[in-house]
Design a protein around this motif. Sequence first.
Motif, PDB file in Angstrom:
ATOM      1  N   UNK A 215      42.926  51.632  24.447  1.00 50.98           N
ATOM      2  CA  UNK A 215      42.191  52.415  25.440  1.00 50.98           C
ATOM      3  C   UNK A 215      41.166  53.247  24.679  1.00 50.98           C
ATOM      4  N   UNK A 216      39.901  52.842  24.747  1.00 52.42           N
ATOM      5  CA  UNK A 216      38.891  53.506  23.919  1.00 52.42           C
ATOM      6  C   UNK A 216      38.552  54.898  24.445  1.00 52.42           C
ATOM      7  N   UNK A 217      38.791  55.148  25.729  1.00 52.75           N
ATOM      8  CA  UNK A 217      38.509  56.478  26.265  1.00 52.75           C
ATOM      9  C   UNK A 217      39.589  57.480  25.846  1.00 52.75           C
ATOM     10  N   UNK A 218      40.849  57.030  25.848  1.00 55.25           N
ATOM     11  CA  UNK A 218      41.945  57.904  25.422  1.00 55.25           C
ATOM     12  C   UNK A 218      42.124  57.893  23.907  1.00 55.25           C
ATOM     13  N   UNK A 219      41.604  56.846  23.250  1.00 56.67           N
ATOM     14  CA  UNK A 219      41.738  56.736  21.804  1.00 56.67           C
ATOM     15  C   UNK A 219      43.150  56.413  21.359  1.00 56.67           C
ATOM     16  N   UNK A 220      43.883  55.635  22.175  1.00 60.22           N
ATOM     17  CA  UNK A 220      45.272  55.301  21.848  1.00 60.22           C
ATOM     18  C   UNK A 220      45.575  53.852  22.221  1.00 60.22           C
ATOM     19  N   UNK A 221      46.639  53.329  21.595  1.00 61.12           N
ATOM     20  CA  UNK A 221      47.168  52.022  21.966  1.00 61.12           C
ATOM     21  C   UNK A 221      48.132  52.210  23.137  1.00 61.12           C
ATOM     22  N   UNK A 222      48.008  51.366  24.161  1.00 58.72           N
ATOM     23  CA  UNK A 222      48.796  51.554  25.379  1.00 58.72           C
ATOM     24  C   UNK A 222      49.394  50.242  25.873  1.00 58.72           C
ATOM     25  N   UNK A 223      50.232  50.359  26.916  1.00 56.78           N
ATOM     26  CA  UNK A 223      50.855  49.230  27.621  1.00 56.78           C
ATOM     27  C   UNK A 223      51.670  48.342  26.674  1.00 56.78           C
ATOM     28  N   UNK A 224      52.546  48.946  25.900  1.00 56.33           N
ATOM     29  CA  UNK A 224      53.323  48.185  24.924  1.00 56.33           C
ATOM     30  C   UNK A 224      54.298  47.232  25.612  1.00 56.33           C
ATOM     31  N   UNK A 225      54.334  45.994  25.101  1.00 51.17           N
ATOM     32  CA  UNK A 225      55.333  45.005  25.484  1.00 51.17           C
ATOM     33  C   UNK A 225      56.065  44.587  24.217  1.00 51.17           C
ATOM     34  N   UNK A 226      57.374  44.388  24.335  1.00 50.51           N
ATOM     35  CA  UNK A 226      58.205  44.057  23.176  1.00 50.51           C
ATOM     36  C   UNK A 226      58.933  42.744  23.436  1.00 50.51           C
TER      37      UNK A 226
END
Length: 323
Positions: A215-226
């Motif tokens: 997410x470039x607006x939040x500056x974080x990696x999101x929606x993790x799937x394992x």
Amino acid sequence: MSEVEDAAVTLLRLLRNEMRVAKDDGSLARVSVTSEWQNSEAFKGCDGQVTVGLAECTDQKVDLSGKTRRRTSFLRVNVWATEQAGANEAGRVIRDKIVEEVNRVVRQNRSKPHETLYDFLKGAASQMHRAYSGSSEVSPYHSSWETLSSEHIQQLWYSDDNRYEVRRSENGAFAALLFRFKLESRESVVKKLFLSFEGYGAAPAGNGVAVKVWNHEAGTWQHMQVGGAAGTDETLTLALTADLPSYIDSDGCVWLLARTLYASDGAAPALLFCDYVSCLVVVNGISYCDVVGYRALDRVDVKPFIYRTEITVKSWFIEKLGV
């Protein structure tokens, strides 16, 4: 009201990504796919040209209230070819092969012209997409990512058990892969994104792989799937249907991260295996198209002859108005 992609743009992208014209010697013909009109300069570097343009569009109400409407677009797909010095096949033959390929692509994708599948096989020639290896979850713009070579990229072309392997032996290091998909559509018309990773991870503390989207607006990696706990190939898919501009950066790129669930302990490595990765983009646009006819419009009053076939494609888009 959300933006609707132009029908000609949707069809042009479909043809550009899916057409594969084979010559008699087994090689692929070079075919330029552009908007109207024919460009004689295109013949200097290509075997043929395809142009796409809107001929006519009508708007009809489907129900009595007029809130459900159908836009019907008739598109002109022109196929152009000519005789070229040193060519192994006649211009007329190339034209006919391109016409057949246009028919094949449109018919096979008639119920899903608004869907585009991006992978590293289709992006190989243009190098639209990129893949990198690393050892942590840093930003996709961080300088620590190492670009994969073209030979390694080829291992991601198919789901064929020819996997690319990332190995990290430093204590606390993960085995990670970063994928960049360059979208051709405007972010305002993108309706859904499906990011898929096929592979698995292994480390001293256990098996498993985690995938995330940037997410470039939040500056974080999101929606993790394992997944991948069994230590065998597993396909993990991230489905994005809301706030899509946050995941498409200013360059029109979407970033997918895959890493081992556990890190190396310094004695045994963390290993990440990738067999195939893809990005499916669904736009707000025509949901059906089909070939309804074609005609020959050859120019034999010029030298060399210009072989041209005009194909008519009918498409429609169902729209539901809020008022």
